[in-house]
Design a protein around this motif. Structure first.
Motif, PDB file in Angstrom:
ATOM      1  N   ALA A  21      33.581  39.215  37.757  1.00 50.99           N
ATOM      2  CA  ALA A  21      33.114  37.995  38.414  1.00 50.99           C
ATOM      3  C   ALA A  21      34.281  37.246  39.054  1.00 50.99           C
ATOM      4  O   ALA A  21      34.160  36.743  40.174  1.00 50.99           O
ATOM      5  CB  ALA A  21      32.398  37.106  37.404  1.00 50.99           C
ATOM      6  N   LEU A  22      35.410  37.173  38.374  1.00 51.06           N
ATOM      7  CA  LEU A  22      36.579  36.505  38.947  1.00 51.06           C
ATOM      8  C   LEU A  22      37.127  37.269  40.143  1.00 51.06           C
ATOM      9  O   LEU A  22      37.565  36.664  41.132  1.00 51.06           O
ATOM     10  CB  LEU A  22      37.660  36.328  37.888  1.00 51.06           C
ATOM     11  CG  LEU A  22      37.395  35.231  36.867  1.00 51.06           C
ATOM     12  CD1 LEU A  22      38.424  35.280  35.755  1.00 51.06           C
ATOM     13  CD2 LEU A  22      37.387  33.876  37.530  1.00 51.06           C
ATOM     14  N   LEU A  23      37.103  38.591  40.078  1.00 45.95           N
ATOM     15  CA  LEU A  23      37.523  39.387  41.231  1.00 45.95           C
ATOM     16  C   LEU A  23      36.590  39.166  42.415  1.00 45.95           C
ATOM     17  O   LEU A  23      37.040  39.041  43.558  1.00 45.95           O
ATOM     18  CB  LEU A  23      37.573  40.868  40.861  1.00 45.95           C
ATOM     19  CG  LEU A  23      38.717  41.292  39.950  1.00 45.95           C
ATOM     20  CD1 LEU A  23      38.540  42.752  39.530  1.00 45.95           C
ATOM     21  CD2 LEU A  23      40.043  41.100  40.641  1.00 45.95           C
ATOM     22  N   TRP A  47      35.872  28.673  39.501  1.00 48.90           N
ATOM     23  CA  TRP A  47      36.148  27.778  38.374  1.00 48.90           C
ATOM     24  C   TRP A  47      35.062  27.879  37.310  1.00 48.90           C
ATOM     25  O   TRP A  47      35.353  27.794  36.110  1.00 48.90           O
ATOM     26  CB  TRP A  47      36.296  26.340  38.860  1.00 48.90           C
ATOM     27  CG  TRP A  47      37.607  26.109  39.518  1.00 48.90           C
ATOM     28  CD1 TRP A  47      37.839  25.917  40.854  1.00 48.90           C
ATOM     29  CD2 TRP A  47      38.887  26.073  38.881  1.00 48.90           C
ATOM     30  NE1 TRP A  47      39.185  25.768  41.077  1.00 48.90           N
ATOM     31  CE2 TRP A  47      39.857  25.850  39.881  1.00 48.90           C
ATOM     32  CE3 TRP A  47      39.312  26.205  37.565  1.00 48.90           C
ATOM     33  CZ2 TRP A  47      41.214  25.761  39.604  1.00 48.90           C
ATOM     34  CZ3 TRP A  47      40.668  26.110  37.290  1.00 48.90           C
ATOM     35  CH2 TRP A  47      41.590  25.891  38.296  1.00 48.90           C
ATOM     36  N   LEU A  48      33.811  28.035  37.726  1.00 48.18           N
ATOM     37  CA  LEU A  48      32.732  28.184  36.747  1.00 48.18           C
ATOM     38  C   LEU A  48      32.865  29.495  35.967  1.00 48.18           C
ATOM     39  O   LEU A  48      32.592  29.535  34.757  1.00 48.18           O
ATOM     40  CB  LEU A  48      31.368  28.110  37.439  1.00 48.18           C
ATOM     41  CG  LEU A  48      30.933  26.713  37.852  1.00 48.18           C
ATOM     42  CD1 LEU A  48      29.750  26.790  38.813  1.00 48.18           C
ATOM     43  CD2 LEU A  48      30.578  25.884  36.640  1.00 48.18           C
ATOM     44  N   PHE A  49      33.284  30.562  36.634  1.00 45.20           N
ATOM     45  CA  PHE A  49      33.513  31.823  35.920  1.00 45.20           C
ATOM     46  C   PHE A  49      34.637  31.674  34.899  1.00 45.20           C
ATOM     47  O   PHE A  49      34.543  32.176  33.782  1.00 45.20           O
ATOM     48  CB  PHE A  49      33.844  32.954  36.891  1.00 45.20           C
ATOM     49  CG  PHE A  49      32.680  33.408  37.718  1.00 45.20           C
ATOM     50  CD1 PHE A  49      31.430  33.577  37.163  1.00 45.20           C
ATOM     51  CD2 PHE A  49      32.843  33.699  39.058  1.00 45.20           C
ATOM     52  CE1 PHE A  49      30.355  34.004  37.922  1.00 45.20           C
ATOM     53  CE2 PHE A  49      31.791  34.128  39.832  1.00 45.20           C
ATOM     54  CZ  PHE A  49      30.538  34.282  39.263  1.00 45.20           C
ATOM     55  N   LEU A  50      35.692  30.984  35.286  1.00 46.16           N
ATOM     56  CA  LEU A  50      36.804  30.773  34.363  1.00 46.16           C
ATOM     57  C   LEU A  50      36.374  29.928  33.166  1.00 46.16           C
ATOM     58  O   LEU A  50      36.674  30.265  32.013  1.00 46.16           O
ATOM     59  CB  LEU A  50      37.971  30.106  35.095  1.00 46.16           C
ATOM     60  CG  LEU A  50      39.217  29.860  34.259  1.00 46.16           C
ATOM     61  CD1 LEU A  50      39.818  31.192  33.814  1.00 46.16           C
ATOM     62  CD2 LEU A  50      40.226  29.060  35.052  1.00 46.16           C
ATOM     63  N   ALA A  51      35.656  28.841  33.435  1.00 48.93           N
ATOM     64  CA  ALA A  51      35.167  27.986  32.345  1.00 48.93           C
ATOM     65  C   ALA A  51      34.202  28.749  31.446  1.00 48.93           C
ATOM     66  O   ALA A  51      34.254  28.618  30.220  1.00 48.93           O
ATOM     67  CB  ALA A  51      34.487  26.745  32.920  1.00 48.93           C
ATOM     68  N   GLY A  52      33.330  29.543  32.054  1.00 52.68           N
ATOM     69  CA  GLY A  52      32.389  30.331  31.261  1.00 52.68           C
ATOM     70  C   GLY A  52      33.090  31.320  30.359  1.00 52.68           C
ATOM     71  O   GLY A  52      32.701  31.506  29.202  1.00 52.68           O
ATOM     72  N   GLY A  59      37.358  35.774  43.893  1.00 53.18           N
ATOM     73  CA  GLY A  59      38.607  35.803  44.657  1.00 53.18           C
ATOM     74  C   GLY A  59      38.434  36.470  46.005  1.00 53.18           C
ATOM     75  O   GLY A  59      38.949  35.993  47.028  1.00 53.18           O
ATOM     76  N   TRP A  60      37.708  37.569  46.030  1.00 49.91           N
ATOM     77  CA  TRP A  60      37.446  38.257  47.294  1.00 49.91           C
ATOM     78  C   TRP A  60      36.602  37.376  48.216  1.00 49.91           C
ATOM     79  O   TRP A  60      36.854  37.294  49.421  1.00 49.91           O
ATOM     80  CB  TRP A  60      36.739  39.583  47.018  1.00 49.91           C
ATOM     81  CG  TRP A  60      36.334  40.295  48.250  1.00 49.91           C
ATOM     82  CD1 TRP A  60      37.137  41.001  49.091  1.00 49.91           C
ATOM     83  CD2 TRP A  60      35.023  40.341  48.816  1.00 49.91           C
ATOM     84  NE1 TRP A  60      36.405  41.503  50.132  1.00 49.91           N
ATOM     85  CE2 TRP A  60      35.097  41.109  49.987  1.00 49.91           C
ATOM     86  CE3 TRP A  60      33.793  39.815  48.435  1.00 49.91           C
ATOM     87  CZ2 TRP A  60      33.997  41.353  50.781  1.00 49.91           C
ATOM     88  CZ3 TRP A  60      32.690  40.066  49.230  1.00 49.91           C
ATOM     89  CH2 TRP A  60      32.802  40.833  50.385  1.00 49.91           C
ATOM     90  N   ALA A  61      35.592  36.711  47.643  1.00 52.49           N
ATOM     91  CA  ALA A  61      34.712  35.874  48.453  1.00 52.49           C
ATOM     92  C   ALA A  61      35.453  34.667  49.019  1.00 52.49           C
ATOM     93  O   ALA A  61      35.186  34.252  50.150  1.00 52.49           O
ATOM     94  CB  ALA A  61      33.509  35.422  47.621  1.00 52.49           C
TER      95      ALA A  61
END
Length: 72
Positions: free
Chosen positions: A3-5, A24-29, A8-10
């Motif tokens: 999800a973080l990748l 940021w939501l992926f990181l917090a999750g 980042g690509w998006a």
């Protein structure tokens, strides 16, 4: 991690605040979900298991923001 990748690509392809929010939501999750599972098993604080769904909700919101930001 995927999800973080994807976020980042998006961001590189469609730089807008919604896609950045997805990252940021992926990181917090990741931190809330994984942390609320690891900490009780290591420390014995069982009440942290109650916040696990908040991490899952952050993941869901991250995917929605990512989809919304890339389709806009």
């Amino acid at each position: 991690a995927l999800a973080l990748l994807a976020a980042g690509w998006a961001v590189a392809r469609w730089p807008n605040p919604t896609v950045v929010a997805a990252g940021w939501l992926f990181l917090a999750g990741t931190i809330i979900f994984s942390g609320s599972l690891y900490l009780p098993s290591l420390s014995g604080m069982r009440w942290l298991g109650a916040i696990t769904p908040i991490g899952g909700l952050a993941f869901l919101l991250g995917w929605l923001c990512l989809a919304w930001g890339t389709l806009r």
